[in-house]
Design a protein around this motif. Structure first.
Motif, PDB file in Angstrom:
ATOM      1  N   GLN A   7       0.825  -1.202   0.000  1.00 25.78           N
ATOM      2  CA  GLN A   7       0.000   0.000   0.000  1.00 25.78           C
ATOM      3  C   GLN A   7       0.861   1.256   0.000  1.00 25.78           C
ATOM      4  OE1 GLN A   7      -3.149   0.165  -0.480  1.00 25.78           O
ATOM      5  NE2 GLN A   7      -3.374   2.397  -0.207  1.00 25.78           N
ATOM      6  N   ALA A   8       1.938   1.254   0.800  1.00 25.64           N
ATOM      7  CA  ALA A   8       2.820   2.424   0.846  1.00 25.64           C
ATOM      8  C   ALA A   8       3.471   2.675  -0.511  1.00 25.64           C
ATOM      9  CB  ALA A   8       3.887   2.228   1.923  1.00 25.64           C
ATOM     10  N   GLU A   9       3.921   1.604  -1.159  1.00 26.30           N
ATOM     11  CA  GLU A   9       4.568   1.763  -2.468  1.00 26.30           C
ATOM     12  C   GLU A   9       3.560   2.241  -3.510  1.00 26.30           C
ATOM     13  OE1 GLU A   9       7.598   2.022  -5.069  1.00 26.30           O
ATOM     14  OE2 GLU A   9       7.721   1.609  -2.906  1.00 26.30           O
ATOM     15  N   ARG A  10       2.346   1.778  -3.443  1.00 22.81           N
ATOM     16  CA  ARG A  10       1.324   2.215  -4.392  1.00 22.81           C
ATOM     17  C   ARG A  10       0.959   3.679  -4.179  1.00 22.81           C
ATOM     18  NH1 ARG A  10      -2.439  -3.295  -4.262  1.00 22.81           N
ATOM     19  NH2 ARG A  10      -1.116  -4.478  -5.729  1.00 22.81           N
ATOM     20  N   GLU A  11       0.931   4.113  -2.940  1.00 24.44           N
ATOM     21  CA  GLU A  11       0.652   5.522  -2.679  1.00 24.44           C
ATOM     22  C   GLU A  11       1.786   6.404  -3.164  1.00 24.44           C
ATOM     23  OE1 GLU A  11      -2.143   6.891  -1.778  1.00 24.44           O
ATOM     24  OE2 GLU A  11      -2.976   4.860  -1.852  1.00 24.44           O
ATOM     25  N   SER A  52      -0.067  -0.564 -11.300  1.00 26.22           N
ATOM     26  CA  SER A  52       1.180  -1.031 -11.922  1.00 26.22           C
ATOM     27  C   SER A  52       2.188  -1.539 -10.900  1.00 26.22           C
ATOM     28  CB  SER A  52       1.807   0.103 -12.740  1.00 26.22           C
ATOM     29  OG  SER A  52       2.207   1.172 -11.886  1.00 26.22           O
ATOM     30  N   VAL A  53       1.936  -1.285  -9.611  1.00 26.90           N
ATOM     31  CA  VAL A  53       2.862  -1.733  -8.565  1.00 26.90           C
ATOM     32  C   VAL A  53       2.499  -3.159  -8.159  1.00 26.90           C
ATOM     33  CG1 VAL A  53       3.720  -1.321  -6.227  1.00 26.90           C
ATOM     34  CG2 VAL A  53       3.222   0.619  -7.744  1.00 26.90           C
ATOM     35  N   ALA A  54       3.413  -4.114  -8.330  1.00 22.99           N
ATOM     36  CA  ALA A  54       3.173  -5.511  -7.963  1.00 22.99           C
ATOM     37  C   ALA A  54       3.183  -5.663  -6.442  1.00 22.99           C
ATOM     38  CB  ALA A  54       4.235  -6.411  -8.585  1.00 22.99           C
ATOM     39  N   PRO A  55       2.433  -6.660  -5.907  1.00 24.65           N
ATOM     40  CA  PRO A  55       2.463  -6.900  -4.452  1.00 24.65           C
ATOM     41  C   PRO A  55       3.892  -7.164  -3.971  1.00 24.65           C
ATOM     42  CG  PRO A  55       0.669  -8.125  -5.466  1.00 24.65           C
ATOM     43  CD  PRO A  55       1.486  -7.557  -6.593  1.00 24.65           C
ATOM     44  N   ILE A  56       4.213  -6.599  -2.849  1.00 22.25           N
ATOM     45  CA  ILE A  56       5.568  -6.719  -2.301  1.00 22.25           C
ATOM     46  C   ILE A  56       5.628  -7.918  -1.368  1.00 22.25           C
ATOM     47  CG2 ILE A  56       7.299  -5.607  -0.844  1.00 22.25           C
ATOM     48  CD1 ILE A  56       6.359  -2.950  -1.903  1.00 22.25           C
ATOM     49  N   GLN A  57       6.546  -8.841  -1.653  1.00 24.25           N
ATOM     50  CA  GLN A  57       6.753 -10.014  -0.815  1.00 24.25           C
ATOM     51  C   GLN A  57       7.781  -9.696   0.271  1.00 24.25           C
ATOM     52  OE1 GLN A  57       5.212 -13.093  -1.016  1.00 24.25           O
ATOM     53  NE2 GLN A  57       3.862 -12.146  -2.531  1.00 24.25           N
ATOM     54  N   ARG A  58       7.391 -10.012   1.487  1.00 23.21           N
ATOM     55  CA  ARG A  58       8.277  -9.784   2.637  1.00 23.21           C
ATOM     56  C   ARG A  58       8.755 -11.132   3.141  1.00 23.21           C
ATOM     57  NH1 ARG A  58      11.690  -8.276   5.919  1.00 23.21           N
ATOM     58  NH2 ARG A  58      11.259  -7.385   7.977  1.00 23.21           N
ATOM     59  N   THR A  59      10.049 -11.316   3.271  1.00 19.16           N
ATOM     60  CA  THR A  59      10.631 -12.564   3.754  1.00 19.16           C
ATOM     61  C   THR A  59      11.239 -12.342   5.129  1.00 19.16           C
ATOM     62  OG1 THR A  59      11.102 -13.338   1.514  1.00 19.16           O
ATOM     63  CG2 THR A  59      12.325 -14.374   3.312  1.00 19.16           C
ATOM     64  N   ILE A  60      10.852 -13.216   6.060  1.00 16.49           N
ATOM     65  CA  ILE A  60      11.387 -13.162   7.422  1.00 16.49           C
ATOM     66  C   ILE A  60      12.137 -14.462   7.672  1.00 16.49           C
ATOM     67  CG2 ILE A  60      10.813 -12.944   9.870  1.00 16.49           C
ATOM     68  CD1 ILE A  60       8.230 -11.573   9.049  1.00 16.49           C
ATOM     69  N   GLU A  61      13.392 -14.348   8.018  1.00 16.76           N
ATOM     70  CA  GLU A  61      14.198 -15.526   8.267  1.00 16.76           C
ATOM     71  C   GLU A  61      13.931 -16.074   9.665  1.00 16.76           C
ATOM     72  OE1 GLU A  61      15.901 -16.987   6.043  1.00 16.76           O
ATOM     73  OE2 GLU A  61      15.732 -15.443   4.495  1.00 16.76           O
ATOM     74  N   ARG A  62      14.091 -17.388   9.808  1.00 14.71           N
ATOM     75  CA  ARG A  62      13.924 -18.015  11.111  1.00 14.71           C
ATOM     76  C   ARG A  62      14.957 -17.450  12.091  1.00 14.71           C
ATOM     77  NH1 ARG A  62      16.225 -22.033  13.828  1.00 14.71           N
ATOM     78  NH2 ARG A  62      17.666 -22.384  12.092  1.00 14.71           N
ATOM     79  N   GLY A  63      14.494 -17.032  13.239  1.00 13.97           N
ATOM     80  CA  GLY A  63      15.366 -16.455  14.250  1.00 13.97           C
ATOM     81  C   GLY A  63      15.522 -14.949  14.150  1.00 13.97           C
ATOM     82  N   GLU A  64      15.047 -14.341  13.072  1.00  8.15           N
ATOM     83  CA  GLU A  64      15.136 -12.887  12.920  1.00  8.15           C
ATOM     84  C   GLU A  64      14.274 -12.201  13.982  1.00  8.15           C
ATOM     85  OE1 GLU A  64      13.831  -9.475   9.649  1.00  8.15           O
ATOM     86  OE2 GLU A  64      14.141 -11.555   9.022  1.00  8.15           O
ATOM     87  N   ILE A  65      14.826 -11.178  14.631  1.00 12.15           N
ATOM     88  CA  ILE A  65      14.098 -10.466  15.677  1.00 12.15           C
ATOM     89  C   ILE A  65      13.072  -9.540  15.028  1.00 12.15           C
ATOM     90  CG2 ILE A  65      14.261  -8.945  17.668  1.00 12.15           C
ATOM     91  CD1 ILE A  65      15.505 -11.680  18.084  1.00 12.15           C
ATOM     92  N   ILE A  66      11.808  -9.787  15.307  1.00 13.33           N
ATOM     93  CA  ILE A  66      10.742  -8.964  14.744  1.00 13.33           C
ATOM     94  C   ILE A  66      10.697  -7.617  15.455  1.00 13.33           C
ATOM     95  CG2 ILE A  66       8.294  -8.855  14.216  1.00 13.33           C
ATOM     96  CD1 ILE A  66       9.844 -11.044  12.761  1.00 13.33           C
TER      97      ILE A  66
END
Length: 727
Positions: free
Chosen positions: A97-101, A251-265
């Motif tokens: 949404q932020a990128e589309r705005e 025109s902005v494609a959905p953004i995929q977010r990847t979170i690695e195992r053990g990554e501090i949220i």
């Protein structure tokens, strides 16, 4: 058992029932009423158990409060570091949404084309103002200050005092040059776009268009008049602008977010942002509000699994559902397993791989049955995947580890097999854990070592828990385990030692009955180990009065010759009661005690011998026949019925001393038919096909034991002859 063959066989015994004053029809009617009430009560109990189990599981999956489930909102302060328990990739609605705005904002406003009518209107207005100023300039009666006031009051102009003085004092020729230049500047300006909202920017361009031939004071007059007469000639086209911005957003494609195992949220003490909340929701770590849709969905998910399990057990393992204690243990096992899963899985990185699913599977295999263990393990593994936030990895990890654990310990006969079970479960855990890591291209060495270590520890922990608890659970819930039976089958068991030393004939008889029962149980799908051990202990009560039983008597001496028939019958009948008491004293499991209590059913002692002798002793006086019957109950299980038939068949064959296999077969067939006709097999679930298999097993074993011996001629002692019939 209900069939026409059974009814035919019973017809011959109806006369005896009538003699005792009992009408068979009344017995059947009372029995049917009893069975109907019993089945109705059972169905009500099963319905209540099913509803409670479904509601309990739904509550655990939706409302169970675990410290790993976070209750955070935007702006809250994180109470601790919150790591990602697994690697995930998800579509981030916030980032998208932020990128589309941003893309929409980059699209400028769309304006209409310059409107010529506005240009003409402003030029006409300029002429009107010029005409008015001309009239003021040529008014010979007004003083200069009045003329200045009149010029200052022109609505569309905001001229400075100096400019007004110049306008009034200019010579006519100079004034006409100023007027001509005002028209020229306005025409040039209106030929350009003057968008709405950008008028001030356009007015700054006016001084550049004023003729350089004019003196500075006259140039100022032109600039101020032209500046004030400028108005926008192009306006915002809201529809066209919004259409372009929507196109930019799309025109902005959905953004995929990847979170690695053990990554501090989010770290301890940090203010939680909206993106943090989104990541926690994607990982399934937020408790959040429970909508009715989620509750209803969980209810249907749980109900479908529970109903499949019940249908399976009702179809293939109905005896598991008839025991109150077994039902309670199964429900408690399932509920406690999911509660433990809710406590260990959400919010953790490595701990979910330690969840001892295999221990639960092993306990079910040891205490129930391998098929029940496999079904419940599958059901719980699906639930583990749901608890882990729809994690296929943890669901497969729990499923395969549990299945291998259950198969490894089913019908275990040596304690050392638990060690191998731990190794198999650990190996399966490591393989599955690493397979998913490598498939997801997660080559973190430390992470791989953690998963492998957790899998190995899981195998050891699961096996240790199963080994440490199954005996306790078995005793508490009255469930006999294979290891208990194997321990009881050892000749060194105190009761078997007493039987061997105090009643050697009964001990030998029990060993043969055990062989018969084990073989028959294998053929009909019963528990062969339970049948064998039950046979070993079925006559344990004879230890108290061993020499009142034929197999322990020497040289044909019978102590019953010194007693009246009623006393003799009671001594023999009491060996069942004495056996149950001894069994309880030595802690025998309930299923073995049931076999001891049921192995004679309600039959007549010694096939009515003592009853007939008592009649003779009382000169034909009518006696209470119940004094000469065993107290029962009749066999309730296949194993108890098999032991009853094996006991009677072995005793009959031993007493008859058959001289041919056909005679053995006749004796065995007679024994089984008599038990069937007398109704002793009514309350167990043996079929006529099962009885045929049992008869075949008995004949095979008994022919091998009681076959006729070859009589060798005198003087051949010590001579070895090659005789295939010798034994």
């Amino acid at each position: 058992m209900g069939n026409t063959h059974l009814d035919t066989l019973r017809h011959a015994s109806n006369g005896a029932s009538r003699t005792a004053g009992i009408v068979p029809g009344e017995i059947s009617e009372r029995r049917l009423l009893f069975v109907h009430r019993k089945r109705t009560l059972w169905f009500l109990e099963m319905a209540l158990t099913t509803v409670l189990l479904i509601l309990g599981l739904t509550f655990v999956l939706n409302f169970s409060i675990a410290p790993q489930e976070l209750d955070l909102t935007v702006g809250a302060v994180a109470p601790r570091d919150i790591p990602a328990p697994r690697r995930i990739s998800y579509e981030s609605a916030l980032l998208t949404q932020a990128e589309r705005e941003r893309a929409a904002t980059a699209v400028g406003n769309v304006y209409t084309a310059p409107d010529p009518s506005i240009t003409r209107a402003q030029l006409n207005r300029a002429r009107e103002i010029v005409a008015y100023i001309d009239s003021v300039r040529h008014d010979d009666y007004a003083p200069p200050e009045v003329k200045a006031r009149w010029v200052a009051e022109i609505p569309d102009l905001t001229l400075s005092t100096g400019t007004i003085s110049t306008v009034i004092s200019l010579e006519e020729t100079a004034w006409q040059r100023v007027v001509a230049d005002v028209y020229s500047v306005l025409e040039q300006m209106f030929r350009m776009d003057i968008p709405q909202g950008r008028l001030n920017e356009a007015r700054t361009q006016v001084p550049r268009l004023v003729s350089y031939a004019l003196p500075a004071d006259q140039a100022n007059v032109v600039a101020e008049i032209a500046r004030d007469l400028l108005v926008p000639n192009s306006f915002l086209d809201a529809e066209a602008t919004e259409a372009l911005r929507q196109q930019a957003r799309a025109s902005v494609a959905p953004i995929q977010r990847t979170i690695e195992r053990g990554e501090i949220i989010v770290r301890s003490g940090d203010v939680v942002t909206a993106l943090d909340i989104e990541e926690l929701e994607a990982l399934g770590l937020l408790r959040g509000p429970q909508g009715w849709q989620k509750v209803v969905g969980t209810f249907f998910f749980v109900a479908s699994m529970v109903l499949v399990l019940l249908v399976f057990m009702y179809r293939f393992r109905p005896e598991m559902l008839t025991s109150h204690k077994r039902r309670v243990l199964l429900v408690l096992t399932i509920l406690s397993s999911l509660i433990l899963a809710k406590a260990m899985i959400p919010g953790h990185v490595v701990l979910p791989y330690v969840f001892p699913m295999a221990a639960i599977s092993m306990l079910l295999a040891l205490l129930f049955d391998i098929s029940v263990a496999l079904m419940v393990t599958t059901m719980l593994s699906f639930a583990v995947g749901v608890i882990a936030g729809s994690s296929l990895e943890l669901s497969v990890y729990a499923l395969l580890g549990g299945l291998i654990g259950a198969v490894s310990v089913y019908q275990v006969e040596r304690l050392g097999e638990f060690v191998w079970a731990a190794a198999y479960v650990a190996l399966a855990n490591v393989v599955i854990g690493l397979a998913f890591r490598l498939y997801n291209q997660n080559y973190d060495p430390i992470g791989l070592l953690q998963i492998a270590g957790a899998g190995i520890f899981n195998g050891a922990l699961s096996t240790s828990l199963a080994f440490a608890t199954f005996s306790t659970f078995g005793r508490v819930f009255g469930i006999t385990t294979s290891l208990q039976l194997l321990e009881m089958a050892r000749p060194t068991h105190p009761l078997l030692r007493q039987l061997l030393l105090g009643a050697p004939g009964t001990y030998h008889h029990s060993i043969i009955v055990g062989n018969l029962a084990e073989r028959a149980a294998e053929l009909v799908g019963a528990d062969s180990l339970l049948a064998r051990v039950g046979a070993y202990y079925h006559d344990i009560g004879k230890i108290k009065c061993p020499y009142f039983f034929a197999e322990n008597q020497v040289d044909g001496q019978s102590y019953h010759e010194r007693l009246d028939a009623r006393t003799s019958a009671q001594i023999i009948i009491n060996h069942v009661r004495d056996g149950v008491e001894l069994g309880r004293k030595y802690g025998l499991p309930d299923r073995v005690l049931d076999i001891i209590a049921e192995h004679h059913g309600t039959s007549t002692v010694s096939y009515g011998y003592f009853y007939q002798r008592a009649i003779e002793e009382t000169n034909g006086q009518v006696l209470d026949e119940s004094d000469f019957h065993y107290g029962g109950p009749r066999p309730q299980t296949k194993e108890a019925a098999i032991v009853m038939l094996a006991d009677s068949a072995e005793a009959a064959v031993r007493a008859a001393r058959p001289t041919s296999p056909s005679e053995v077969e006749r004796i065995v067939r007679t024994v089984i038919d008599e038990k069937l006709t007398a109704g002793e097999l009514d309350q167990c679930d043996l079929t006529l096909g099962n009885l045929d298999s049992i008869r075949t097993a008995f004949i095979d074993v008994l022919v091998g034991i009681f076959h006729p011996r070859v009589q060798y001629p005198a003087g051949t002692a010590g001579t070895c002859k090659s005789d295939p019939g010798a034994s």
